[in-house]
Design a protein around this motif. Structure first.
Motif, short mmCIF file in Angstrom:
data_model
loop_
_atom_site.label_atom_id
_atom_site.label_comp_id
_atom_site.label_asym_id
_atom_site.label_seq_id
_atom_site.Cartn_x
_atom_site.Cartn_y
_atom_site.Cartn_z
N ARG A 10 1.02 -1.02 -0.34
CA ARG A 10 -0.24 -0.15 0.32
C ARG A 10 0.91 1.28 -0.14
NH1 ARG A 10 -5.05 1.12 4.47
NH2 ARG A 10 -5.43 3.31 4.07
N PRO A 11 0.51 2.00 -1.08
CA PRO A 11 1.53 3.59 -1.00
C PRO A 11 1.50 3.99 0.37
CG PRO A 11 -0.55 3.32 -2.36
CD PRO A 11 -0.36 2.20 -1.87
N VAL A 12 2.20 4.57 0.58
CA VAL A 12 2.29 5.81 2.00
C VAL A 12 3.04 6.94 1.47
CG1 VAL A 12 3.71 6.56 4.08
CG2 VAL A 12 4.00 3.80 3.41
N ARG A 13 2.06 7.85 2.15
CA ARG A 13 2.11 9.11 1.50
C ARG A 13 2.05 10.50 2.50
NH1 ARG A 13 -0.87 8.29 -3.60
NH2 ARG A 13 -1.57 6.35 -3.85
N LEU A 14 1.92 11.26 2.19
CA LEU A 14 2.39 12.56 2.82
C LEU A 14 1.72 12.59 4.07
CD1 LEU A 14 3.94 14.62 3.01
CD2 LEU A 14 2.01 16.61 2.10
N GLN A 15 0.35 12.62 3.74
CA GLN A 15 -1.24 12.85 5.16
C GLN A 15 -0.26 11.28 6.29
OE1 GLN A 15 -1.33 12.30 2.09
NE2 GLN A 15 -3.23 10.40 1.56
N ASN A 16 0.14 10.34 5.48
CA ASN A 16 -0.02 9.07 6.61
C ASN A 16 1.78 9.32 6.67
OD1 ASN A 16 -0.55 7.49 3.28
ND2 ASN A 16 -2.19 7.09 5.23
N TYR A 17 2.56 9.75 6.76
CA TYR A 17 4.30 10.57 7.77
C TYR A 17 3.86 11.65 8.27
CZ TYR A 17 6.96 8.45 3.48
OH TYR A 17 7.34 7.74 2.57
N LEU A 18 2.70 12.55 8.07
CA LEU A 18 2.26 13.44 9.32
C LEU A 18 1.76 13.06 9.68
CD1 LEU A 18 1.14 16.58 6.61
CD2 LEU A 18 3.63 15.59 7.77
N ALA A 19 0.23 12.03 9.64
CA ALA A 19 -0.50 11.86 11.18
C ALA A 19 0.37 10.75 11.79
CB ALA A 19 -1.25 10.71 10.53
N TYR A 20 1.24 9.51 11.22
CA TYR A 20 1.98 9.10 12.16
C TYR A 20 3.08 10.40 12.81
CZ TYR A 20 6.03 5.85 13.50
OH TYR A 20 7.13 5.08 13.97
N GLY A 21 3.93 10.67 12.28
CA GLY A 21 4.13 11.94 12.77
C GLY A 21 3.78 12.51 14.10
N GLU A 136 3.83 2.51 18.38
CA GLU A 136 5.54 2.16 18.02
C GLU A 136 5.53 1.07 16.83
OE1 GLU A 136 7.55 2.08 22.02
OE2 GLU A 136 7.13 3.82 22.13
N THR A 137 4.55 0.27 16.35
CA THR A 137 4.70 -0.47 15.78
C THR A 137 4.26 -0.67 14.84
OG1 THR A 137 2.59 -1.83 15.93
CG2 THR A 137 3.98 -2.35 17.28
N LEU A 138 3.72 0.66 13.78
CA LEU A 138 2.94 1.01 13.09
C LEU A 138 4.21 1.49 11.74
CD1 LEU A 138 -0.20 2.90 13.77
CD2 LEU A 138 0.23 0.34 13.39
N ALA A 139 5.38 1.98 12.09
CA ALA A 139 5.98 1.64 10.98
C ALA A 139 6.64 0.33 10.25
CB ALA A 139 7.40 2.93 11.13
N ALA A 140 6.63 -0.48 10.90
CA ALA A 140 6.82 -1.80 10.53
C ALA A 140 6.23 -1.91 9.84
CB ALA A 140 7.92 -2.37 11.85
N GLU A 141 4.46 -2.48 10.51
CA GLU A 141 3.71 -2.69 9.26
C GLU A 141 3.42 -2.10 8.48
OE1 GLU A 141 1.41 -4.96 10.81
OE2 GLU A 141 1.89 -5.27 13.47
N MET A 142 3.16 -0.17 8.27
CA MET A 142 2.61 -0.15 7.09
C MET A 142 4.01 -0.02 5.96
SD MET A 142 1.28 3.37 9.54
CE MET A 142 0.76 3.94 7.94
N LYS A 149 10.96 3.23 6.51
CA LYS A 149 10.86 3.83 8.05
C LYS A 149 12.20 4.81 8.55
CE LYS A 149 10.29 -1.68 8.05
NZ LYS A 149 10.83 -2.64 8.73
N ALA A 150 12.78 5.10 7.57
CA ALA A 150 13.16 6.10 8.30
C ALA A 150 12.80 7.90 7.86
CB ALA A 150 15.10 6.64 7.51
N LYS A 151 11.87 7.95 6.51
CA LYS A 151 11.04 9.32 6.41
C LYS A 151 9.80 9.29 8.40
CE LYS A 151 11.56 9.57 1.73
NZ LYS A 151 11.02 9.06 0.53
N PHE A 152 9.31 7.94 8.30
CA PHE A 152 8.30 7.51 9.65
C PHE A 152 9.23 7.69 10.28
CE2 PHE A 152 5.41 4.72 7.08
CZ PHE A 152 4.78 5.37 6.92
N ALA A 153 10.49 7.95 10.49
CA ALA A 153 10.72 7.93 12.52
C ALA A 153 11.32 9.80 12.23
CB ALA A 153 12.52 7.09 12.02
#
Length: 504
Positions: A10-21, A136-142, A149-153
């Motif tokens: 599933r593609p990770v988009r800007l809104q996913n990075y922002l919501a996660y962060g 804390e599991t969701l970056a590895a899940e997504m 993953k580095a961008k999620f972090a």
């Protein structure tokens, strides 16, 4: 930008990075507020002794020793329940925690006694674990991609640093509005942060997802959470907990993490007292200095993200730890020279500390996102929840130990709660905590980092070997690949993919 993962991902988009962060407003923001201000609040505004404040942290950690690992274990196995299938085995806990997050504001209600502050602190810590461990599991899940993953972090730490800036400056703004001696400053701060926690947790739930695990108990609808009764569940829980320590990369990661974070906890707990009593400052001046330091940390995180994507995280860690150590020693040197908190020279150690601390905040969490990958090649399983439970427990336990330790040591050094001035012995104790305590922890982290080999190149090799073993192979693709995965895992190649006690 979408991740460049396999087409089935599933593609990770800007809104996913922002919501996660954004959820690290809770993760890092609450920890910044607690480590920076709770000792001041308890001792200077609530009449508690430094020893009573330290006792609150100790009791909370004993309870958390059971709660955090249990939440991680349950979330790993929750997918077989009706609630897990409907809301997600991780995301259900995030959703359930949202209405409980105002408990943070209750911690800062002035005019209460020891037992109130003990219960309110423990309550928030349990709610915090309930939300943060699944998060804390969701970056590895997504995603399985290193750069994603580095961008999620990176997104997470940037939001965390932004919330830390708010934690630094907000008391100053409230002091200006309410008056220097008003305990309501901290209560209003708690209300503002609690509201932010609820908003960001809601965004995380809406813009995240979990990995489907074909063939697992969760996928086929079984419910192993309570299998065998409470006794068997607890036994399995702590077997999983301690088995994470048998992964070499994770042990080294924890060493770097603890070196970077305990040093900051000690610094944060002692810094405000040091500014007020050693450098002849005030709560408002300490608030402004902390806020400025967090702004520098924000910039340092942006630099660290680029370094971690291009070079070795270990090298970046060593440079950051050295910057922080030099800043601490410079701060102590200014005190010896009689320089007050109002001097322009105070900005030199603030900038040095901020540059180091920002990178130290990012690097361990960037490398953490790959620990479940190293574990997978050892066990053949995905155990993100177990690792998240360990990380949350270790983080809260060490922060509490650091803050409680500062409280006990300051009390032993002659600190008097509520006093306008402190003795020379008490001030010297604060200086030793900032110097010996902080720099000593940084030295430990630097030493561990020299043994840490995870990098973009070695992670690529690791992921290729996982696919190689998943296809049924039993021998490495090359001697270099075998050397890399053996170094990361700590196990011989012929013991990988479940052929070892860790997977039992």
């Amino acid at each position: 930008m979408p991740e460049t993962a396999p087409s089935t991902a599933r593609p990770v988009r800007l809104q996913n990075y922002l919501a996660y962060g954004s959820n690290d407003v809770l993760g890092a923001g609450s920890m910044a507020v607690i480590s920076g201000w709770v000792l001041i609040f308890y001792t200077q505004f609530c009449g508690l002794s430094a020893g009573q404040a330290a006792t609150i942290f100790a009791v909370a950690r004993i309870l958390d020793a059971f709660a955090s690992p249990m939440i991680g274990y349950i979330s790993d196995h929750f997918g077989g329940t009706w609630l897990g299938r409907k809301f997600g085995r991780r995301r259900f806990f995030i959703l359930a925690a949202i209405p409980l997050l105002p408990s943070f504001a209750l911690m800062w209600l002035p005019g209460q006694g020891f037992w109130y502050y003990l219960v309110s602190y423990v309550l928030f810590e349990l709610v915090y674990a309930m939300e943060i461990i699944p998060f804390e599991t969701l970056a590895a899940e997504m995603s399985t991609d290193y750069r994603t993953k580095a961008k999620f972090a990176g997104s997470r730490i940037l939001f965390g640093q932004a919330s830390a800036i708010l934690a630094g400056f907000l008391p100053l703004w409230l002091i200006n509005a309410l008056g220097r001696d008003s305990a309501d400053t901290f209560f209003y701060m708690g209300i503002i942060f609690a509201a932010l926690f609820m908003v960001t947790a809601g965004l995380l739930y809406l813009f995240s997802w979990e990995r489907h695990l074909p063939g697992s108990a969760e996928a086929i609808g079984q419910n192993p959470v309570g299998a065998g009764g409470p006794g068997q569940a607890l036994k399995a829980l702590y077997r999983n907990l301690f088995s994470t320590m048998r992964i070499r990369a994770f042990r080294l990661h924890l060493g770097m993490y603890l070196g970077g974070y305990i040093s900051q906890d000690i610094f944060n707990a002692a810094f405000t007292f040091f500014v007020i009593f050693a450098l002849a400052g005030s709560t408002a001046i300490a608030s402004g200095l902390l806020g400025t330091m967090y702004i520098v940390q924000f910039v340092a995180v942006i630099i660290a993200i680029n370094l971690a994507l291009r070079a070795s995280p270990a090298k970046a860690y060593q440079v950051a730890a050295a910057d922080f150590a030099v800043g601490c020693l410079t701060l102590i040197g200014l005190w010896f020279a009689g320089v007050p908190a109002t001097s322009p020279w105070i900005w030199l150690p603030i900038i040095l500390c901020g540059l180091g601390r920002g990178a130290l905040n990012y690097i361990p969490w960037a490398t953490y996102n790959y620990m479940a990958d190293v574990d997978e090649i050892v066990t053949g399983q995905r155990r993100e929840g177990s690792f998240a439970g360990v990380m949350t427990f270790v983080r809260k336990a060490t922060q509490a130990a650091a803050v409680a330790g500062v409280g006990f040591i300051m009390q032993a050094g002659g600190f008097v709660s509520g006093a306008a001035e402190q003795s020379h012995g008490a001030i010297l104790t604060m200086a030793l905590l900032l110097g010996v305590g902080t720099v000593g922890c940084l030295g430990l982290g630097i030493w561990v980092s020299t043994k840490f080999r995870l990098s973009p190149a070695t992670h690529d090799i690791l992921m290729r070997e996982i696919e190689h073993l998943r296809s049924g192979a039993r021998t490495p693709t090359s001697p270099v690949a075998a050397e890399v995965v053996e170094d990361l895992s700590g196990w011989r190649y012929d013991q990988l993919w479940g052929r070892n006690p860790v997977a039992q």
